[in-house]
Design a protein around this motif. Structure first.
Motif, PDB file in Angstrom:
ATOM      1  N   ASP A   1       0.815  -1.211   0.000  1.00 29.45           N
ATOM      2  CA  ASP A   1       0.000   0.000   0.000  1.00 29.45           C
ATOM      3  C   ASP A   1       0.851   1.263   0.000  1.00 29.45           C
ATOM      4  OD1 ASP A   1      -2.207  -1.584   0.005  1.00 29.45           O
ATOM      5  OD2 ASP A   1      -2.756  -1.240   2.097  1.00 29.45           O
ATOM      6  N   GLN A   2       1.885   1.307   0.841  1.00 28.09           N
ATOM      7  CA  GLN A   2       2.713   2.506   0.943  1.00 28.09           C
ATOM      8  C   GLN A   2       3.450   2.778  -0.364  1.00 28.09           C
ATOM      9  OE1 GLN A   2       2.742   4.538   3.425  1.00 28.09           O
ATOM     10  NE2 GLN A   2       1.581   3.390   4.932  1.00 28.09           N
ATOM     11  N   LEU A   3       3.933   1.734  -0.990  1.00 25.94           N
ATOM     12  CA  LEU A   3       4.613   1.898  -2.274  1.00 25.94           C
ATOM     13  C   LEU A   3       3.654   2.467  -3.309  1.00 25.94           C
ATOM     14  CD1 LEU A   3       6.936   1.430  -4.291  1.00 25.94           C
ATOM     15  CD2 LEU A   3       6.104  -0.921  -4.545  1.00 25.94           C
ATOM     16  N   GLU A   4       2.480   1.861  -3.429  1.00 21.97           N
ATOM     17  CA  GLU A   4       1.511   2.317  -4.423  1.00 21.97           C
ATOM     18  C   GLU A   4       1.063   3.743  -4.158  1.00 21.97           C
ATOM     19  OE1 GLU A   4      -1.180  -1.049  -6.144  1.00 21.97           O
ATOM     20  OE2 GLU A   4      -1.060  -1.360  -3.975  1.00 21.97           O
ATOM     21  N   GLU A   5       0.834   4.093  -2.901  1.00 27.39           N
ATOM     22  CA  GLU A   5       0.385   5.443  -2.566  1.00 27.39           C
ATOM     23  C   GLU A   5       1.428   6.486  -2.944  1.00 27.39           C
ATOM     24  OE1 GLU A   5      -0.682   5.411   1.540  1.00 27.39           O
ATOM     25  OE2 GLU A   5      -2.297   3.970   1.260  1.00 27.39           O
ATOM     26  N   SER A   6       2.698   6.173  -2.704  1.00 22.81           N
ATOM     27  CA  SER A   6       3.760   7.113  -3.047  1.00 22.81           C
ATOM     28  C   SER A   6       3.880   7.282  -4.556  1.00 22.81           C
ATOM     29  CB  SER A   6       5.098   6.640  -2.469  1.00 22.81           C
ATOM     30  OG  SER A   6       5.078   6.684  -1.062  1.00 22.81           O
ATOM     31  N   LEU A   7       3.799   6.184  -5.292  1.00 19.04           N
ATOM     32  CA  LEU A   7       3.891   6.259  -6.750  1.00 19.04           C
ATOM     33  C   LEU A   7       2.729   7.057  -7.330  1.00 19.04           C
ATOM     34  CD1 LEU A   7       4.943   2.581  -7.597  1.00 19.04           C
ATOM     35  CD2 LEU A   7       6.427   4.600  -7.435  1.00 19.04           C
ATOM     36  N   ILE A   8       1.531   6.849  -6.798  1.00 15.00           N
ATOM     37  CA  ILE A   8       0.354   7.582  -7.297  1.00 15.00           C
ATOM     38  C   ILE A   8       0.430   9.055  -6.914  1.00 15.00           C
ATOM     39  CG2 ILE A   8      -2.149   7.831  -7.062  1.00 15.00           C
ATOM     40  CD1 ILE A   8      -2.278   4.766  -6.707  1.00 15.00           C
ATOM     41  N   GLN A   9       0.771   9.329  -5.660  1.00 22.71           N
ATOM     42  CA  GLN A   9       0.787  10.709  -5.176  1.00 22.71           C
ATOM     43  C   GLN A   9       1.749  11.580  -5.963  1.00 22.71           C
ATOM     44  OE1 GLN A   9       1.669  11.071  -1.014  1.00 22.71           O
ATOM     45  NE2 GLN A   9       1.517  13.303  -1.012  1.00 22.71           N
ATOM     46  N   TYR A  10       2.899  11.023  -6.325  1.00 21.87           N
ATOM     47  CA  TYR A  10       3.921  11.812  -7.003  1.00 21.87           C
ATOM     48  C   TYR A  10       4.081  11.424  -8.469  1.00 21.87           C
ATOM     49  CZ  TYR A  10       4.951  12.969  -2.186  1.00 21.87           C
ATOM     50  OH  TYR A  10       4.844  13.387  -0.882  1.00 21.87           O
ATOM     51  N   SER A  11       3.077  10.753  -9.023  1.00 20.03           N
ATOM     52  CA  SER A  11       3.025  10.409 -10.455  1.00 20.03           C
ATOM     53  C   SER A  11       4.271   9.671 -10.915  1.00 20.03           C
ATOM     54  CB  SER A  11       2.831  11.690 -11.292  1.00 20.03           C
ATOM     55  OG  SER A  11       1.633  12.334 -10.938  1.00 20.03           O
ATOM     56  N   ALA A  12       4.757   8.751 -10.095  1.00 17.63           N
ATOM     57  CA  ALA A  12       5.910   7.935 -10.469  1.00 17.63           C
ATOM     58  C   ALA A  12       5.443   6.687 -11.216  1.00 17.63           C
ATOM     59  CB  ALA A  12       6.716   7.561  -9.233  1.00 17.63           C
ATOM     60  N   THR A  13       6.391   5.914 -11.721  1.00 19.97           N
ATOM     61  CA  THR A  13       6.072   4.827 -12.640  1.00 19.97           C
ATOM     62  C   THR A  13       5.998   3.468 -11.964  1.00 19.97           C
ATOM     63  OG1 THR A  13       7.136   6.035 -14.445  1.00 19.97           O
ATOM     64  CG2 THR A  13       6.835   3.665 -14.738  1.00 19.97           C
ATOM     65  N   GLY A  14       6.994   3.161 -11.140  1.00 16.17           N
ATOM     66  CA  GLY A  14       7.101   1.833 -10.557  1.00 16.17           C
ATOM     67  C   GLY A  14       7.988   0.960 -11.417  1.00 16.17           C
ATOM     68  N   THR A  15       9.273   1.328 -11.520  1.00 17.12           N
ATOM     69  CA  THR A  15      10.207   0.548 -12.332  1.00 17.12           C
ATOM     70  C   THR A  15      10.539  -0.764 -11.635  1.00 17.12           C
ATOM     71  OG1 THR A  15      12.166   1.534 -11.312  1.00 17.12           O
ATOM     72  CG2 THR A  15      11.234   2.667 -13.235  1.00 17.12           C
ATOM     73  N   LEU A  16      11.137  -1.668 -12.383  1.00 15.09           N
ATOM     74  CA  LEU A  16      11.497  -2.964 -11.828  1.00 15.09           C
ATOM     75  C   LEU A  16      12.490  -2.813 -10.682  1.00 15.09           C
ATOM     76  CD1 LEU A  16      11.171  -6.010 -11.990  1.00 15.09           C
ATOM     77  CD2 LEU A  16      12.971  -6.056 -13.715  1.00 15.09           C
ATOM     78  N   ALA A  17      13.419  -1.876 -10.802  1.00 13.86           N
ATOM     79  CA  ALA A  17      14.394  -1.669  -9.728  1.00 13.86           C
ATOM     80  C   ALA A  17      13.705  -1.237  -8.442  1.00 13.86           C
ATOM     81  CB  ALA A  17      15.421  -0.622 -10.153  1.00 13.86           C
ATOM     82  N   THR A  18      12.706  -0.366  -8.536  1.00 17.60           N
ATOM     83  CA  THR A  18      12.002   0.120  -7.353  1.00 17.60           C
ATOM     84  C   THR A  18      11.210  -0.989  -6.686  1.00 17.60           C
ATOM     85  OG1 THR A  18      11.818   2.331  -8.345  1.00 17.60           O
ATOM     86  CG2 THR A  18      10.329   1.816  -6.516  1.00 17.60           C
ATOM     87  N   VAL A  19      10.442  -1.729  -7.465  1.00 17.45           N
ATOM     88  CA  VAL A  19       9.618  -2.801  -6.901  1.00 17.45           C
ATOM     89  C   VAL A  19      10.502  -3.914  -6.354  1.00 17.45           C
ATOM     90  CG1 VAL A  19       7.783  -4.464  -7.369  1.00 17.45           C
ATOM     91  CG2 VAL A  19       7.712  -2.199  -8.441  1.00 17.45           C
ATOM     92  N   HIS A  20      11.565  -4.235  -7.062  1.00 12.09           N
ATOM     93  CA  HIS A  20      12.523  -5.253  -6.604  1.00 12.09           C
ATOM     94  C   HIS A  20      13.120  -4.847  -5.256  1.00 12.09           C
ATOM     95  CE1 HIS A  20      15.844  -8.115  -6.676  1.00 12.09           C
ATOM     96  NE2 HIS A  20      16.713  -7.118  -6.629  1.00 12.09           N
ATOM     97  N   THR A  21      13.474  -3.571  -5.114  1.00  7.64           N
ATOM     98  CA  THR A  21      14.052  -3.085  -3.853  1.00  7.64           C
ATOM     99  C   THR A  21      13.040  -3.158  -2.729  1.00  7.64           C
ATOM    100  OG1 THR A  21      15.495  -1.586  -5.084  1.00  7.64           O
ATOM    101  CG2 THR A  21      15.189  -1.131  -2.740  1.00  7.64           C
ATOM    102  N   TRP A  22      11.815  -2.738  -2.993  1.00  4.97           N
ATOM    103  CA  TRP A  22      10.759  -2.755  -1.977  1.00  4.97           C
ATOM    104  C   TRP A  22      10.543  -4.177  -1.446  1.00  4.97           C
ATOM    105  CZ3 TRP A  22       8.010   1.001   0.511  1.00  4.97           C
ATOM    106  CH2 TRP A  22       6.863   0.593   1.205  1.00  4.97           C
ATOM    107  N   ILE A  23      10.433  -5.128  -2.356  1.00  7.26           N
ATOM    108  CA  ILE A  23      10.199  -6.521  -1.960  1.00  7.26           C
ATOM    109  C   ILE A  23      11.357  -7.043  -1.113  1.00  7.26           C
ATOM    110  CG2 ILE A  23      10.031  -8.888  -2.831  1.00  7.26           C
ATOM    111  CD1 ILE A  23       8.480  -7.735  -5.225  1.00  7.26           C
ATOM    112  N   ASN A  24      12.570  -6.822  -1.568  1.00 11.19           N
ATOM    113  CA  ASN A  24      13.728  -7.341  -0.851  1.00 11.19           C
ATOM    114  C   ASN A  24      13.884  -6.688   0.514  1.00 11.19           C
ATOM    115  OD1 ASN A  24      15.850  -9.228  -2.469  1.00 11.19           O
ATOM    116  ND2 ASN A  24      14.589  -8.058  -3.884  1.00 11.19           N
ATOM    117  N   PHE A  25      13.565  -5.401   0.622  1.00 13.44           N
ATOM    118  CA  PHE A  25      13.635  -4.733   1.922  1.00 13.44           C
ATOM    119  C   PHE A  25      12.644  -5.367   2.887  1.00 13.44           C
ATOM    120  CE2 PHE A  25      12.810  -1.578   5.120  1.00 13.44           C
ATOM    121  CZ  PHE A  25      14.048  -0.981   5.338  1.00 13.44           C
TER     122      PHE A  25
END
Length: 245
Positions: free
Chosen positions: A114-138
Motif C-alpha cells: 500500500d505505501q509503495l503504491e500510494e507514493s507512486l500515485i501521489q507523485y506520479s511515479a512509474t514503478g520501475t522494476l528496480a524500485t519494486v525489486h528493492t521494496w520486496i527485498n527490503f
C-alpha cells in the motif's frame, strides 16, 4: 520476481531501460553479430548504466525506505524511468508498472504494498522494476548488497537472453557466457560502490529538484531540499518494516 517479469511485458522498464537495451537496433545495423559484440557493447554502454544508475539507485532506495521518505523514493523511481523513456511512453510505462506491482502482489501476497503504491500515485511515479525489486527485498529482510547483486545478475541474463534470440546462440554457449559476464559486472559494481547513499541522493536531488516531471510536497523549499525527510503519506509503515540495520 525478476525472472517472472520477463514474461510480463517485453517493454517493461528495467531500471532506466526498456527490455530491448537497444540490442535490436544493433542487430539490424550489423553491430551485433556474436556474443563478443555484446560484451563490447555492455562494457562500453550498459555496465555504467547498470551500476552507476540502477545499482546506486537501489542503494538510495534502501535509504529512502528506511527513512520512510515516500517522496524521495518516488523521485528516484522517476529518475530511473526518465533516463531512457520518452514522454509519449509515460502512460504505457505506468501501465507496465501497475502490472508489475500486480505480479508482485501475486508472488508475495503476505507483503505490504500500500505505501509503495500510494507514493507512486501521489507523485506520479512509474514503478520501475528496480524500485519494486528493492521494496520486496527490503520487506523480506534481504540486505542491500544481496538485492543489488540479484538485480545485476538478472539484467545480464535479460541482455544475453534477448541477444541470443537474435543470434540463435547455442544453449551450451549461453549459460557460461552469462556466468562470466555477471561476474565481470559484479566486479565493476564492487569497484564503483564507494560513496554512501547520501552522496548519490544529494547529487540527485540538486539535479532534479526543480524538474516538472514530479510533484513537490508543499513544504519542500530550496533551503530544506537536501536535509529534510519527507515521510510516507500514510502512517504506520515503521510498524511493518524490519528495523534498519
Amino acid at each position: 520476481m525478476l525472472n517472472y517479469a520477463l514474461l510480463l511485458d517485453p517493454s517493461l522498464p528495467v531500471g532506466g531501460f526498456t527490455r530491448s537495451y537497444g540490442l535490436e537496433e544493433l542487430f539490424r545495423n550489423g553491430r551485433l553479430t556474436c556474443l563478443q559484440d555484446l560484451v563490447h557493447y555492455m562494457r562500453d554502454v550498459l555496465y555504467t548504466q547498470f551500476t552507476a544508475l540502477d545499482g546506486m539507485a537501489i542503494k538510495s532506495l534502501y535509504a529512502a525506505i528506511q527513512q520512510e521518505d515516500g517522496w524521495r523514493m518516488a523521485l528516484i523511481d522517476k529518475m530511473l524511468h526518465t533516463q531512457r523513456s520518452s514522454l509519449q511512453h509515460t502512460q504505457e510505462s505506468r501501465l507496465s508498472g501497475q502490472r508489475l506491482i500486480k505480479l508482485a502482489k501475486a508472488l508475495y501476497p503476505w507483503l505490504e504494498f500500500d505505501q509503495l503504491e500510494e507514493s507512486l500515485i501521489q507523485y506520479s511515479a512509474t514503478g520501475t522494476l528496480a524500485t519494486v525489486h528493492t521494496w520486496i527485498n527490503f520487506l523480506l529482510g534481504n540486505d542491500m548488497e544481496q538485492t543489488i547483486h540479484g538485480y545485476l545478475a538478472a539484467v545480464v541474463s535479460f541482455c544475453v537472453e534477448d541477444a541470443s534470440k537474435l543470434l540463435n546462440t547455442p544453449y551450451e554457449e549461453k549459460n557460461p557466457f552469462i556466468e562470466r559476464t555477471t561476474s565481470e559486472l559484479l566486479t565493476v559494481w564492487t569497484t564503483l560502490n564507494a560513496p554512501e547513499p547520501a552522496a548519490f541522493q544529494h547529487e540527485l536531488l540538486y539535479r532534479h529538484w526543480s524538474s516538472s516531471y514530479i510533484t513537490q510536497p508543499p513544504y519542500w523549499t530550496r533551503k530544506s531540499q537536501s536535509d529534510e525527510v519527507r515521510p510516507f503519506s500514510a502512517p504506520g509503515l515503521s510498524k511493518r518494516l524490519p528495523a534498519s540495520p
